[in-house]
Design an enzyme around this catalytic site. Structure first.
Site, mmCIF file in Angstrom:
data_model
loop_
_atom_site.group_PDB
_atom_site.id
_atom_site.type_symbol
_atom_site.label_atom_id
_atom_site.label_comp_id
_atom_site.label_asym_id
_atom_site.label_seq_id
_atom_site.Cartn_x
_atom_site.Cartn_y
_atom_site.Cartn_z
ATOM 1 C CG ASP A 1 -1.825 1.161 1.341
ATOM 2 O OD1 ASP A 1 -1.619 2.163 0.631
ATOM 3 O OD2 ASP A 1 -2.768 1.095 2.153
ATOM 4 C CG HIS A 2 3.321 3.956 -3.219
ATOM 5 N ND1 HIS A 2 4.050 4.913 -2.555
ATOM 6 C CD2 HIS A 2 4.070 3.598 -4.284
ATOM 7 C CE1 HIS A 2 5.187 5.141 -3.205
ATOM 8 N NE2 HIS A 2 5.227 4.347 -4.254
ATOM 9 N NE ARG A 3 -3.777 4.146 1.246
ATOM 10 C CZ ARG A 3 -4.959 3.722 1.682
ATOM 11 N NH1 ARG A 3 -5.980 4.581 1.768
ATOM 12 N NH2 ARG A 3 -5.158 2.451 2.021
#
Length: 294
Positions: A266-268
């Site tokens: 999850d790039h967040r």
């Protein structure tokens, strides 16, 4: 242009009529509901009736979705539309791990069971993957996280979910505190959880939550793939088959058993550099497996 053919199809007569009347007019675009994202409007799926019209009557049967299939579908749509996935792939050499696994299984003590005597444990490659992933998260604690809109959730332990295929769907039982457990404990827990998952006897706390997950399709001969993140996890590791490949060492071609793994993040919560650090830590544990025994 409105079609007059079967199921609303545009036929030659419709085109000729449109030309005779001065050309077809573009239909007015429907206004999106106030506050609705454009992507959500564009992504509206076909209605059931529209899908069924594409197939001849009598050429199919309808199998209603059960609650599990509906839940899986809802969560997959949620994951792929709300989580910005980022993918990283590495190759890991398995020869040292396979040799250690053989030694450890050969040294397993014998225990008495209802069916006679049996080894106290029998490690699989997947058991060692679970342990390696847990230890990698402890080595890279910033990646052991979950995203919320108000804060980053930093986990103190590695609770590793493992994707298990069951009739009609998929479930992810969790090895809690896998970072603290021995390989034999992980192996026996995983066998118990998988068995009860297939008979649908898991308690909610045994498959809800977790801090990461592992999905292994190597037993089907799949070389590599990318898995969909299971919220609230920020990572999932997709594990391919171990296979003999030619590798180059010191200018010479050698044969080694290689396993390709792909980390979805999850790039967040876990950006590219952090995800790479986690995957390198995992590779280090797999290729130096003695570290999993101490």
């Amino acid at each position: 242009m409105t079609g007059s053919g079967p199921h609303g199809r545009v036929v030659k007569a419709d085109v000729e009529a449109a030309i005779a009347s001065g050309g077809a007019k573009a239909p007015a675009a429907k206004a999106a509901p106030a506050g609705a994202p454009a992507a959500a409007v564009a992504a509206k799926p076909m209605a059931d009736e529209q899908v069924l019209k594409l197939f001849a009557e009598g050429s199919y049967e309808l199998v209603p979705h059960d609650n599990m299939r509906k839940t899986i579908a809802r969560r997959l749509v949620e994951a792929t539309t709300t989580i910005p996935h980022f993918y990283l792939t590495l190759d890991c050499e398995l020869d040292a791990l396979l040799a250690l696994r053989t030694q450890v299984n050969a040294a397993a003590p014998v225990k008495k069971t209802d069916k006679g005597e049996a080894p106290a444990y029998k490690l699989s490659v997947n058991d060692m993957v679970i342990k390696a992933m847990a230890m990698a998260l402890m080595a890279v604690p910033d990646a052991n996280a979950s995203w919320t809109e108000s804060a980053m959730v930093k986990h103190r332990h590695a609770d590793v979910g493992v994707a298990v295929s069951i009739p009609g769907g998929l479930i992810t039982p969790i090895i809690r505190k896998a970072d603290e457990k021995t390989l034999s404990t992980i192996s026996n827990e995983m066998k118990d959880l998988a068995s009860r998952a297939r008979s649908r006897k898991l308690k909610p706390e045994e498959y809800q939550g977790g801090t990461t997950a592992v999905s292994n399709l190597g037993m089907f001969g799949i070389k590599d793939f990318a898995a969909v993140i299971n919220p609230p996890h920020a990572t999932i590791l997709a594990v391919g088959a171990g296979e003999e490949r030619a590798v180059v060492r010191n200018g010479e071609i050698k044969i080694a058993t290689i396993m390709s793994v792909t980390l979805s993040t999850d790039h967040r919560a876990v950006d590219g550099a952090l995800g790479a650090e986690l995957l390198v830590a995992f590779k280090r544990m797999i290729e130096n497996p003695m570290g999993m025994l101490v």
